[in-house]
Design an enzyme around this catalytic site. Structure first.
Site, short mmCIF file in Angstrom:
data_model
loop_
_atom_site.label_atom_id
_atom_site.label_comp_id
_atom_site.label_asym_id
_atom_site.label_seq_id
_atom_site.Cartn_x
_atom_site.Cartn_y
_atom_site.Cartn_z
N LYS A 115 0.83 -1.22 0.00
CA LYS A 115 0.00 0.00 0.00
C LYS A 115 0.85 1.26 0.00
O LYS A 115 0.44 2.30 -0.52
CB LYS A 115 -0.94 -0.01 1.20
CG LYS A 115 -1.78 -1.29 1.33
CD LYS A 115 -2.57 -1.62 0.07
CE LYS A 115 -3.05 -3.06 0.08
NZ LYS A 115 -3.59 -3.52 -1.21
N GLY A 163 -9.18 -3.46 4.91
CA GLY A 163 -9.58 -3.35 6.30
C GLY A 163 -8.71 -4.18 7.24
O GLY A 163 -8.86 -4.10 8.46
N TYR A 200 -7.62 10.37 10.08
CA TYR A 200 -8.81 9.51 10.04
C TYR A 200 -10.01 10.32 9.57
O TYR A 200 -10.36 11.35 10.16
CB TYR A 200 -9.07 8.92 11.43
CG TYR A 200 -10.26 8.00 11.48
CD1 TYR A 200 -10.24 6.78 10.81
CD2 TYR A 200 -11.41 8.34 12.20
CE1 TYR A 200 -11.34 5.93 10.85
CE2 TYR A 200 -12.50 7.50 12.25
CZ TYR A 200 -12.46 6.29 11.56
OH TYR A 200 -13.55 5.45 11.60
N LEU A 201 -10.64 9.88 8.49
CA LEU A 201 -11.80 10.57 7.94
C LEU A 201 -13.05 10.13 8.69
O LEU A 201 -13.25 8.95 8.96
CB LEU A 201 -11.95 10.27 6.45
CG LEU A 201 -10.76 10.60 5.55
CD1 LEU A 201 -11.00 10.09 4.13
CD2 LEU A 201 -10.48 12.10 5.53
N HIS A 233 -16.00 -4.65 7.36
CA HIS A 233 -15.30 -4.76 6.08
C HIS A 233 -15.90 -5.80 5.14
O HIS A 233 -15.31 -6.12 4.12
CB HIS A 233 -13.80 -5.01 6.29
CG HIS A 233 -13.17 -3.97 7.17
ND1 HIS A 233 -13.03 -2.66 6.77
CD2 HIS A 233 -12.70 -4.02 8.43
CE1 HIS A 233 -12.48 -1.96 7.74
NE2 HIS A 233 -12.28 -2.76 8.77
N LYS A 235 -18.75 -6.10 2.62
CA LYS A 235 -19.76 -5.28 1.95
C LYS A 235 -21.09 -6.03 1.93
O LYS A 235 -21.11 -7.26 1.83
CB LYS A 235 -19.32 -4.98 0.52
CG LYS A 235 -18.08 -4.09 0.47
CD LYS A 235 -17.51 -4.02 -0.94
CE LYS A 235 -16.18 -3.29 -0.91
NZ LYS A 235 -15.36 -3.62 -2.09
N GLU A 286 -6.50 2.29 -2.23
CA GLU A 286 -5.71 1.16 -2.72
C GLU A 286 -6.30 0.66 -4.03
O GLU A 286 -7.38 1.09 -4.44
CB GLU A 286 -5.69 0.02 -1.69
CG GLU A 286 -7.06 -0.48 -1.28
CD GLU A 286 -7.01 -1.43 -0.07
OE1 GLU A 286 -7.21 -2.63 -0.28
OE2 GLU A 286 -6.77 -0.97 1.06
N ARG A 290 -8.31 -7.82 -9.00
CA ARG A 290 -9.12 -9.02 -9.23
C ARG A 290 -10.49 -8.60 -9.74
O ARG A 290 -10.83 -7.41 -9.73
CB ARG A 290 -9.32 -9.75 -7.89
CG ARG A 290 -10.00 -8.84 -6.85
CD ARG A 290 -10.44 -9.56 -5.60
NE ARG A 290 -11.22 -8.69 -4.72
CZ ARG A 290 -10.72 -7.85 -3.84
NH1 ARG A 290 -9.42 -7.75 -3.69
NH2 ARG A 290 -11.51 -7.09 -3.10
C1 MV4 Z 1 -9.64 4.86 6.27
C2 MV4 Z 1 -10.79 5.24 7.00
C3 MV4 Z 1 -10.82 6.53 7.50
N1 MV4 Z 1 -9.79 7.36 7.28
N2 MV4 Z 1 -8.64 5.74 6.09
C4 MV4 Z 1 -10.67 0.28 5.68
C5 MV4 Z 1 -10.47 -0.56 4.47
C6 MV4 Z 1 -9.36 0.07 3.75
N3 MV4 Z 1 -9.38 -0.22 2.36
C7 MV4 Z 1 -9.55 1.51 4.04
N4 MV4 Z 1 -10.27 1.56 5.28
C8 MV4 Z 1 -10.49 2.73 5.89
N5 MV4 Z 1 -9.52 3.66 5.72
C9 MV4 Z 1 -8.73 6.95 6.58
N6 MV4 Z 1 -7.71 7.80 6.41
C10 MV4 Z 1 -11.80 4.30 7.18
C11 MV4 Z 1 -11.64 3.04 6.63
C12 MV4 Z 1 -12.73 2.14 6.87
C13 MV4 Z 1 -13.53 1.64 5.83
C14 MV4 Z 1 -13.30 1.97 4.50
C15 MV4 Z 1 -14.09 1.47 3.50
C16 MV4 Z 1 -15.15 0.64 3.80
C17 MV4 Z 1 -15.39 0.30 5.09
C18 MV4 Z 1 -14.60 0.79 6.11
C19 MV4 Z 1 -14.87 0.43 7.44
C20 MV4 Z 1 -14.09 0.91 8.44
C21 MV4 Z 1 -13.03 1.75 8.17
#
Ligand code: MV4
Length: 443
Positions: A115, A163, A200-201, A233, A235, A286, A290
């Site tokens: 990543k 996740g 963190y968003l 995580h 869907k 990311e 696939r």
């Molecule tokens: C984050 C986020 C909040 N802020 N990054 C989790 C999966 C990974 N691909 C990215 N993820 C997250 N990254 C920042 N800077 C919150 C998540 C996240 C999330 C993202 C997509 C779908 C579900 C999620 C569930 C929890 C946290």
């Protein structure tokens, strides 16, 4: 390519076999002892048992899959999703054996699996990134980054993704506590302790873009899927297009996504994942190398068979088609064999099955009456995908189809009622849902 081995099971193995048949390609199924009676075994031209139920001794066991590939004489391998689909070592071994891996090159899988490296490329080509560290950090550097971007921050494993290996931290004290644990955990889980830090968003949406790319540098982008309805995580509901994205923003992100794919020499079908904050800003997360579970929603609005194009690209064909016109809205509900209250897997025998149908309804499933859902694998048993000219129509059709959907039997429970609740909720109908929606719905 005259013959393809499908290195997977369940609905996606069935999905791939169907397209192979339409293309006049012979199919080879592999299966574990728990999957003797599976639909993919029945539909394939040939099938080979590769081991006991445990995935580590069957679908994830590279030597077993390779032996099946050798004895079957198949020319290509379709890995589906999960299992070995994004394993660079597997892709390399397939290539070294003179067979075709239907997916990106091992080097590309290696790159997007890292990543930190993927973010470096994203930065270079101008994809927007969440404020955070440029690369891996130690604890001191993490503290500096956190004070620069402000808490809360998230610690992520460079080798994680989807996740896995992420931790939210609210202050210096928590960072001091959690950082060493995160390093350890990443070393154990991925054999790679590198960590990076991001702001963190709060309550973002998860939006991902679909691409097809050939080995000659042609890239076709096929809009986005919104996948914010998830739990831990996993869907649960995905849709295309996203109701809150305008054509201008879509085209801007599609252009950047195409640049990213060309930059890394991406080949095959892929997905570039973003988070969108409450102001509508996109941030690259990311890339997934696939075919994804939720690919049918894209197929339904762009009228294109993504698995067919995966195979054509792997054969060395050029992506010479015009970008298809998108039409309407599609929504997918993942039907899982799970307890509606605890979300725990609830497999069992299918004694009664009534699948919905009619205009604008697609069901991808490996279920049939009399089949027993084994307890060893993912609990996904069907994908209900509904199309409508408007989002409202797609939702109404999905609710109608969910009402028709009947699957029951000893021990078997499903999340069909959960889907009805979400599709009926005000937040979802208004498109105001975000990644914490299910958590909040369940409170
Ligand atoms: C984050 C986020 C909040 N802020 N990054 C989790 C999966 C990974 N691909 C990215 N993820 C997250 N990254 C920042 N800077 C919150 C998540 C996240 C999330 C993202 C997509 C779908 C579900 C999620 C569930 C929890 C946290």
């Amino acid at each position: 390519m005259q013959s393809i081995l499908i290195a997977n099971r369940g609905e996606i193995a069935v999905r791939v076999i169907r397209t192979c048949k339409e293309m006049g390609i012979k199919t080879v199924a592999i299966y574990s002892e728990a999957d003797v009676n599976s639909m993919h075994v029945k539909l394939a031209d040939k099938s080979i048992c590769i081991g006991p139920p445990e995935t580590s001794r069957s679908y994830l066991d590279i030597p077993k899959v390779m032996s099946a590939l050798e004895v079957s004489n198949a020319e290509g391998v379709h890995p589906g999703y999960g299992f070995l689909s994004e394993n660079p070592k597997f892709a390399e071994i397939v290539r070294a054996s003179g067979k075709v891996f239907i997916g990106p090159a091992p080097e590309t899988l290696e790159l997007i699996g890292d990543k930190v490296k993927a973010k470096e490329v994203a930065r270079k080509i101008g994809l927007p990134l969440v404020p955070g560290s440029d690369g891996p950090v130690d604890f001191q550097k993490a503290l500096e980054v956190a004070s620069r971007v402000g808490y809360p921050v998230v610690i992520k494993a460079a080798a994680g993704g989807g996740g896995r290996g992420i931790r939210v931290v609210n202050n210096d004290r928590e960072l001091r506590e959690k950082f060493p644990l995160a390093v350890q955990e990443a070393e154990v889980a991925f054999g790679d302790g590198r960590l990076y830090v991001e702001k963190y968003l709060i309550n973002p949406k998860h939006i991902e873009f679909q691409v097809l790319a050939d080995r000659y540098g042609n890239v076709l982008t096929l809009g986005e899927r919104e996948c914010s309805i998830q739990r831990r995580h996993q869907k649960l509901i995905e849709e295309s297009p996203s109701s809150i994205l305008g054509e201008e923003k879509r085209m801007e992100i599609e252009g950047l996504v195409a640049d990213f794919c060309r930059e890394i020499g991406y080949e095959g079908a892929g997905t570039v994942e973003f988070l969108m904050d409450q102001e509508g800003n996109f941030y690259f997360m990311e890339m997934n190398g696939r075919i994804q579970v939720e690919h049918p929603v894209t197929e339904m609005v762009y009228h294109i068979d993504l698995v067919e194009w995966q195979i054509r690209i792997a054969k060395g064909e050029r992506l010479e088609l015009k970008k298809p016109q998108r039409r309407g809205y599609a929504i997918e509900c993942r039907i899982n064999a799970e307890d509606p209250n605890t979300f725990l897997p609830s497999p069992g025998k299918v004694e009664e099955l009534y699948l919905p149908g009619g205009y604008g309804v697609r069901v991808d499933t490996h279920l049939y009456c009399g089949y027993t859902v084994p307890p060893f694998y993912d609990s996904l048993i069907a994908k209900l995908v509904c199309w409508g000219l408007t989002r409202e129509e797609a939702i109404a059709r999905a609710l109608r189809a969910l009402e028709e959907f009947r699957v029951s039997g000893k021990g078997l429970k499903t999340n069909i009622d959960f889907h009805k609740r979400v599709l009926s909720s005000r937040e979802f109908r208004q498109g105001k849902h975000h990644i914490r929606f299910v958590e909040e719905l369940m409170l």
